[in-house]
Design an enzyme around this catalytic site. Structure first.
Site, PDB file in Angstrom:
ATOM      1  N   HIS A 103       2.854  -0.006   1.880  1.00 58.57           N
ATOM      2  CA  HIS A 103       3.134  -0.530   0.541  1.00 58.57           C
ATOM      3  C   HIS A 103       4.615  -0.853   0.396  1.00 58.57           C
ATOM      4  CE1 HIS A 103       4.815   3.374  -0.755  1.00 58.57           C
ATOM      5  NE2 HIS A 103       3.941   3.846   0.087  1.00 58.57           N
ATOM      6  N   THR A 217       7.903   7.219  -8.096  1.00 56.45           N
ATOM      7  CA  THR A 217       7.176   6.072  -8.657  1.00 56.45           C
ATOM      8  C   THR A 217       5.934   5.701  -7.847  1.00 56.45           C
ATOM      9  OG1 THR A 217       8.515   4.430  -7.456  1.00 56.45           O
ATOM     10  CG2 THR A 217       9.294   5.094  -9.644  1.00 56.45           C
TER      11      THR A 217
END
Ligand SMILES: *[C@@H]1O[C@H](CO)[C@@H](O)[C@H](O)[C@H]1NC(C)=O
Ligand SMILES: *[C@@H]1O[C@H](CO)[C@@H](O)[C@H](O)[C@H]1NC(C)=O
Length: 274
Positions: A103, A217
């Site tokens: 990611h 996050t």
């Protein structure tokens, strides 16, 4: 058996064989990679940011935590202070590896890359990685890129120092990694040792920073992370942003979590006394 039925059997067997070959090659070029992703950044997707907290019990903070990151740093809400002190970075060169985490692209420091002191604690620099577009926003404005320098202190204390970038001139630190980034983009392997990297080469260019307490996050969205977002927005080229994104090979064009509610938190803006 008649000639025509033998021909028919061959035809059926050939078709089955061909179908299996094409299904398995499709799976290895698209399907598998897609399935490996445990979470993604797609809005309203079953693995998207609104559902991260429901995907695994260890990730529940992503859904129910009340001090989550990123947030919008709205000027009229910040509390300007001078007592927090400068970001005292005491970094040194360290052997480093670029890793594709599926990611994002992370630069992991393999041996001590030095530390930063804040709140009277020392935090060691572990790794850095990039999000595009930015995760934090200022007065609702989102920027092209955000760098996270992740530090860890004793007892698992976490501190992230962040730099925001808008499109403009090239960033010299990313430029120094461009060849290596192109190499991992073209490679099957997900990591590449890049030798000695000096984190002091990362330009900050301002003493002012926003400070608040938030979370990681990405899942597991662990809370009580000390965030320092450098006030000055620096620049990066469009090509550099694209290079960091393409190297991930996830077929997505963003890896930014939406902003989270501030709730009762106070955001400080550190400004040195003159
Ligand atoms: C860095 O680490 C890699 C693998 O761990 C090793 O092969 C390489 O020689 C090291 N480089 C330096 C400059 O220490
Ligand atoms: C949160 O972090 C601060 C400083 O980093 C530490 O003093 C405090 O004990 C932590 N609280 C929890 C609940 O982990």
């Amino acid at each position: 058996m008649e000639n025509s039925s033998i021909r028919y059997i061959f035809f059926v067997m050939f078709s089955i064989f061909f179908t299996i070959v094409s299904i398995s090659s499709a799976a290895s070029s698209h399907g598998e990679v897609e399935d490996e992703h445990e979470f993604n950044y797609k809005k309203n997707d079953e693995k998207g940011p609104e559902r991260w907290g429901k995907l695994k019990s260890e990730w529940e903070m992503c859904g129910k935590g009340d001090i989550q990151s990123p947030i919008d740093l709205m000027n009229e809400r910040v509390n300007t202070v001078s007592h927090l002190g400068r970001l005292n970075r005491d970094y040194r060169p360290s052997n480093a590896t670029l890793k594709n985490r599926g990611h994002d692209i992370m630069l992991k420091f393999e041996d001590g890359a030095g530390s930063i002191k804040m709140n009277g604690f020392q935090y060691e620099l572990q790794q850095l990685h990039w999000h595009s577009p930015s995760e934090h926003t200022i007065n609702g404005r989102r920027f092209a890129l955000e760098l996270h320098m992740v530090h860890e202190g004793k007892k698992g204390r976490m501190a992230v120092v962040t730099v925001l970038y808008k499109i403009g001139r090239a960033d010299t630190f990313i430029r120094s990694l461009e060849k290596e980034l192109e190499a991992i983009t073209n490679m099957e392997e997900a990591e590449k040792n890049v030798g000695m990297i000096d984190p002091k080469q990362i330009k900050i260019g301002s003493r002012k920073y926003y400070r608040y307490i938030g979370s990681l996050t990405t899942p597991p969205c662990t809370q009580n992370v000390t965030w320092s977002v450098v006030r000055k927005v620096r620049t990066v080229t469009r090509k550099q942003v694209r290079l960091l994104r393409v190297a991930v090979h996830d077929g997505a064009n963003s890896n930014a979590r939406p902003v989270q509610p501030i709730n009762k938190r106070v955001v400080h803006l550190y400004r040195p006394m003159v």
